[in-house]
Enzyme design. Structure first.
Site, PDB file in Angstrom:
ATOM      1  N   CYS A  50       0.820  -1.209   0.000  1.00  0.00           N
ATOM      2  CA  CYS A  50       0.000   0.000   0.000  1.00  0.00           C
ATOM      3  C   CYS A  50       0.856   1.263   0.000  1.00  0.00           C
ATOM      4  O   CYS A  50       0.383   2.337  -0.367  1.00  0.00           O
ATOM      5  CB  CYS A  50      -0.952   0.007   1.197  1.00  0.00           C
ATOM      6  SG  CYS A  50      -0.134   0.013   2.807  1.00  0.00           S
ATOM      7  N   GLN A 117       4.753  -6.382   8.744  1.00  0.00           N
ATOM      8  CA  GLN A 117       4.157  -6.924   7.530  1.00  0.00           C
ATOM      9  C   GLN A 117       5.083  -6.862   6.326  1.00  0.00           C
ATOM     10  O   GLN A 117       5.043  -7.722   5.450  1.00  0.00           O
ATOM     11  CB  GLN A 117       2.850  -6.185   7.217  1.00  0.00           C
ATOM     12  CG  GLN A 117       1.769  -6.419   8.252  1.00  0.00           C
ATOM     13  CD  GLN A 117       0.554  -5.545   8.032  1.00  0.00           C
ATOM     14  OE1 GLN A 117       0.498  -4.783   7.070  1.00  0.00           O
ATOM     15  NE2 GLN A 117      -0.404  -5.628   8.927  1.00  0.00           N
ATOM     16  N   LYS A 194      -4.601  -9.925   4.223  1.00  0.00           N
ATOM     17  CA  LYS A 194      -3.475  -9.892   5.158  1.00  0.00           C
ATOM     18  C   LYS A 194      -3.620  -8.755   6.156  1.00  0.00           C
ATOM     19  O   LYS A 194      -3.386  -8.930   7.347  1.00  0.00           O
ATOM     20  CB  LYS A 194      -2.165  -9.780   4.376  1.00  0.00           C
ATOM     21  CG  LYS A 194      -1.866 -11.013   3.536  1.00  0.00           C
ATOM     22  CD  LYS A 194      -0.577 -10.864   2.749  1.00  0.00           C
ATOM     23  CE  LYS A 194      -0.299 -12.148   1.960  1.00  0.00           C
ATOM     24  NZ  LYS A 194      -1.314 -12.384   0.916  1.00  0.00           N
TER      25      LYS A 194
END
Length: 392
Positions: A50, A117, A194
């Site tokens: 992102c 992450q 996720k």
């Protein structure tokens, strides 16, 4: 010859620009293949999150064709008409590209420093490239060294001990507006993804919250019930039917289309009250102008920079130790790379020494090799070589 990188990230590009480069998995694979097929690189790995789209390449000969690589990236993004696109694109080569990947894998280049992450995303990017055969010995080794160094940072420093992620900040943003989310009605769109799965785990700690999840992968969502997370599952297509009751909506999907639009929300919302909508997706899930509706506060990933800055300031004392670990890993990789690239020359030198030894004996062959080094190396390289000879 070597490693290079094209980067578009939160460090230099706003969300509106990053959205253009948020490619689907199929497009990512096609782009990597095109890098090889057009002769711009021998190996290619693409990292897409992102907050960043980064294309890592290895070239065998000549300089890296950054201009051609940028043109290909813009072609896939359909962004050739964007004004001043060069202001948002960063190029790295050699040690700078290697160092950048190491910092990305360790979470030092993340909006939320030390977040967990990104390491998994780096590993998945390498695995995807390996599966489609755009990643070979050099980038495989580079990514393996970067992942190993990142794991050392996580175990030997406190950088990730108090982990804050985009998912946890989404919940904090909602709590900031309401004071508490206890007894609030919360909808999570994309719970099986996720990021969504991490949001769901954070929500389960809020006493009395009523959580509803929607997911395109309903089978996965029902499987999650076995983890004793308290929530109600509803079909994605029915998401608007409960929206009027919701206090908070968090959306985190990989959809190329909006999950919530202004027009449909305007038709759906009847009750006048405060609502928080949090969009964790790139491209965006929630249409920006929904914040024009009464009572709605909307957040997207770029709105979390202030929260991230506070988190990052607390972790600055760990960065020095982390950088030292990463630097050791970088040097180890670059030594391997120089050695790997020198294998043909080493083979020729070995054959030359054996030939000279056969003619004049091994001792004279070794003497001749040292004189050859003396006559062709720079003084600095020669000094470093003999300094090393003292240590062995």
């Amino acid at each position: 010859m070597g490693i290079s990188l094209i980067s578009i990230s939160h460090q230099n590009a706003p969300l509106k620009i990053r959205e253009l480069f948020a490619f689907s998995e199929g497009v990512q694979e096609d782009l990597m293949r095109q890098m090889l097929e057009r002769g711009y690189a021998e190996e290619c790995v693409l990292i897409s999150t992102c907050n960043r789209t980064e294309v890592y390449t290895y070239t065998e000969q000549g300089s890296n064709p950054f201009t051609k690589m940028q043109e290909l990236l813009l072609e896939f993004a359909e962004a050739s008409e964007v004004e001043h696109i060069g202001d948002y694109v960063r190029f790295y080569s050699g040690s700078k590209a290697v160092k950048h990947l190491f910092r990305v894998a360790a979470g030092l280049d993340s909006m939320v420093m030390g977040e967990d992450q990104i390491l998994g995303q780096v590993k998945r990017a390498q695995e995807k490239a390996r599966q489609i055969k755009t990643c070979d010995v050099y980038l495989n080794t580079l990514f393996r060294h970067a992942v190993t160094a990142a794991k050392k940072v996580k175990t030997k420093t406190d950088l990730s001990r108090t982990s804050v992620s985009m998912a946890t900040m989404a919940v904090k943003a909602a709590e900031k507006n309401f004071g508490s989310l206890e007894e609030k009605q919360i909808m999570l769109i994309g719970a099986s993804g996720k990021i969504g799965s991490v949001v769901l785990k954070n929500l389960q700690c809020i006493e009395g919250a009523k959580v509803y999840i929607t997911s395109r992968n309903m089978e996965q969502a029902h499987q999650d019930r076995h983890h004793k997370i308290s929530y109600q599952v509803m079909e994605y297509e029915n998401r608007y039917s409960l929206l009027d009751e919701m206090d908070v909506v968090i959306s985190a999907t990989s959809s190329p289309h909006y999950t919530l639009t202004y027009d449909k929300l305007a038709q759906t919302l009847k009750t006048s009250k405060k609502r928080v909508l949090v969009d964790l997706a790139v491209p965006m899930d929630i249409e920006e102008k929904v914040e024009w509706l009464p009572g709605i506060k909307r957040y997207d990933v770029d709105d979390f920079q202030e929260l991230a800055r506070a988190n990052n300031e607390k972790k600055q004392h760990e960065v020095v130790a982390a950088d030292q670990i990463l630097e050791e890993g970088r040097l180890e990789f670059e030594r391997w790379m120089v050695f790997q690239q020198a294998l043909p020359q080493m083979a020729r030198m070995k054959a030359w020494i054996l030939e000279e030894a056969e003619k004049k004996g091994l001792e004279k062959a070794i003497d001749k090799m040292f004189y050859q080094i003396r006559d062709h190396a720079s003084p600095n390289v020669l000094a470093e070589f003999f300094q090393y000879m003292k240590e062995i």
